[in-house]
Design a protein around this motif. Sequence first.
Motif, PDB file in Angstrom:
ATOM      1  N   ASP A 507      -3.829 -11.938  13.809  1.00 22.14           N
ATOM      2  CA  ASP A 507      -3.278 -13.259  13.472  1.00 22.14           C
ATOM      3  C   ASP A 507      -4.245 -14.030  12.577  1.00 22.14           C
ATOM      4  N   ILE A 508      -5.511 -13.592  12.533  1.00 25.21           N
ATOM      5  CA  ILE A 508      -6.491 -14.287  11.693  1.00 25.21           C
ATOM      6  C   ILE A 508      -6.998 -13.361  10.588  1.00 25.21           C
ATOM      7  N   VAL A 509      -7.023 -12.057  10.881  1.00 23.85           N
ATOM      8  CA  VAL A 509      -7.376 -11.076   9.840  1.00 23.85           C
ATOM      9  C   VAL A 509      -6.062 -10.671   9.176  1.00 23.85           C
ATOM     10  N   THR A 510      -5.906 -11.061   7.924  1.00 16.98           N
ATOM     11  CA  THR A 510      -4.628 -10.825   7.253  1.00 16.98           C
ATOM     12  C   THR A 510      -4.608  -9.478   6.539  1.00 16.98           C
ATOM     13  N   LEU A 511      -5.763  -9.089   5.992  1.00 14.19           N
ATOM     14  CA  LEU A 511      -5.804  -7.900   5.144  1.00 14.19           C
ATOM     15  C   LEU A 511      -7.138  -7.188   5.351  1.00 14.19           C
ATOM     16  N   GLY A 512      -7.112  -5.872   5.246  1.00 12.67           N
ATOM     17  CA  GLY A 512      -8.367  -5.122   5.347  1.00 12.67           C
ATOM     18  C   GLY A 512      -8.278  -3.839   4.546  1.00 12.67           C
ATOM     19  N   ALA A 513      -9.392  -3.461   3.924  1.00 13.20           N
ATOM     20  CA  ALA A 513      -9.387  -2.238   3.105  1.00 13.20           C
ATOM     21  C   ALA A 513     -10.722  -1.523   3.188  1.00 13.20           C
ATOM     22  N   TYR A 514     -10.652  -0.226   3.303  1.00 11.36           N
ATOM     23  CA  TYR A 514     -11.832   0.636   3.214  1.00 11.36           C
ATOM     24  C   TYR A 514     -12.323   0.614   1.764  1.00 11.36           C
TER      25      TYR A 514
END
Length: 673
Positions: A507-514
């Motif tokens: 809900d607070i981390v919207t996006l993540g990428a290696y």
Amino acid sequence: ASVTIDLQKRKAISPVLFGIFFEEIGHAGDGGLYAELVQDRSFDALAAATGFLDSPATRKPLDLATLAARHHHAMLPLHMPWDSNGRSYSSKREYLEERRRNTSYDPRNDIIVAWQPLPGTTAVLTKEQPLNEHNLVSMELTAGTGPHSGLLNFGYWGLYVQAGHNYTASLYMRNPDEQPKNVTLSLVGEHGATLYGTLTFSGVEGGWRKYTAELASTATDANARLLLQFDGPGKLVVDSVSLFPSENVAAGSGMLNPWPFRADLLDALKALQPAFMRFPGGCYIEGDWMRNAFRWKAALGHNEQRPGHMNGVWGYWSTDGLGLFEYMLLAEELATEPIWVINNGVAHGDSVRTADVWPLVEEALDSLEFISGPPDSQWGGVRAAMGHPEPWTINYMAIGNEDCGKPSYLTNYLLFFGAIRARYPHMRLISNCDMGPDAPTDLWDWHIYTNPTDMFKRRNEFNGKTPQNSHHIFASEYAVTDGGGWGNVAAAVSEAAFMTGMERNGDIVTLGAYAPLFVHWNNRPWPTNMIVIDNSRWFGIPSYYVQQMFSRARGSHYLDTTVATDPGSQVHQESVAASATCGSPACDRINIKIINFSSMQQRVAVVLTGEGSDAVLGEGELVYLWSDHPEAENSFDTPTKIAPATATMDGLSSKFVLPAKPWSVNVLQLHLG
Ligand code: AHR
């Protein structure tokens, strides 16, 4: 250990949590995803490497022996000893790593010399009568007395050609002599002796003209060369010498340039099903200096109209064949949300004062018109002329990369933020700084490169952050880079644990990428990279498969998940991580991710509680990746040694045991009846 999942305690999480980050690093684009086979097609890299590009001189005779030695040096395999500027390194990799840490090195010394004039041929780089105003350097060749004059191109550590396949060559030529010339282009083996295919342009005469024809290859060879020869006596001037697979030329019909992507690598990206794509950097957008930053307006139009630029941070010449148009095409092809990262006047070594930064703000605004404006707008018209009349949609833009705290960053940022927000209010803007909940930003950019143990602990990194006390987070670069080899199982398992933390805080981390996404095996400036390529092959490190496993088991809601350790367990307490999500609207497909970051098999008791838990159907699908060797890696020879396996689990109910193998990532999908 036990994992308890409460079906009642659920919260909506980001629908775009797992994506990719494409950066032009390690030949990810040029020599990688970009399908051009000729390296340094416009001779600009050679001009930069020899100091000619930046000099006021109009001609630069080339010293063939020096070029040959430098070329040989660049082509050495990574494990060979290496020397540079009087220093010896035990391997080229050691050299590349030191270079990465050393901010005073001159990247031009690393440029690969991809062209070799044939013996007897006099080669001169010239700025006289340039091909066009953007492409200032061309190659003037003077025939020797022997029968063979011309040039060889080595591609990117060899050109990859396949028997029965066609390749479309195009080049510009100018003949300054009275006498027309015949020019031959051939595909040949490494030493030039074996001929795979040839074509002749007869009667080349007069000023600049484009010549295009197809070459068919009779052989498969990943170490082929392109050979250009002409009959003497006299001179021939050439520029923009290009070779694409003919399928790319056909697929690019209606566009100014061939379809830009190498098919197998595009498929490798599609298999990740990325929800978004951040591009094109990274340090690449910053540049070692502002003069080397990626500028989208210099990467438009026909390939021969693009000057290219020094990719100073990563030590090679960028053709800019991948420009904003191509990145948007890639996002469209992957059906993914584009996240365009712009330079806001801050490079590694210098920055633009806020008082002088407005032209860059306008450049950013123009880029949004280029992407999403109607074809009758100024920049939308440029896009349409390049072959894409339909506007693209863009919702995210990142302002700078890792620049928080650098001179001018924040004040420049505020100008960019204000101007973009005013003209494009829907845009979600990403800053490099965590500026607190009331600051003018929508998300902030967070990066981590670490070792497996720390990465495993970082599954708790975002606990306690809420939309009330923080802006949304874009974990746009994370990876194990220390103690993870070229990408081993322990690293991948720890990253999976970190990703369970992203889901928990989705809900607070919207996006993540290696990060990074690609690396060419022959040029690895960064220790670990998700997809390792050469000119004909690729393999995914175990992290690649972890990314796939998480992407394929996304949920719209996080289900409260708690992990407890058996008091009597021999396994270290901190070795199991877990998260559970479900798909909306009925939330009747449950994705359970259980990570075993230890060398012991663990019997994990899974308990579902709350309404609906008695409706668990008996059968579920398990996808798992594991090894009892934490250092196990994939390679070109064993590309899927570490890859997911699938199994059906039966006998499931609200309580069951999942036998989690050593060093394993387990994704179980179960269904409520
Ligand atoms: O991913 C490699 C580099 O790491 C990126 O260019 C940069 O943003 C970070 O320092």
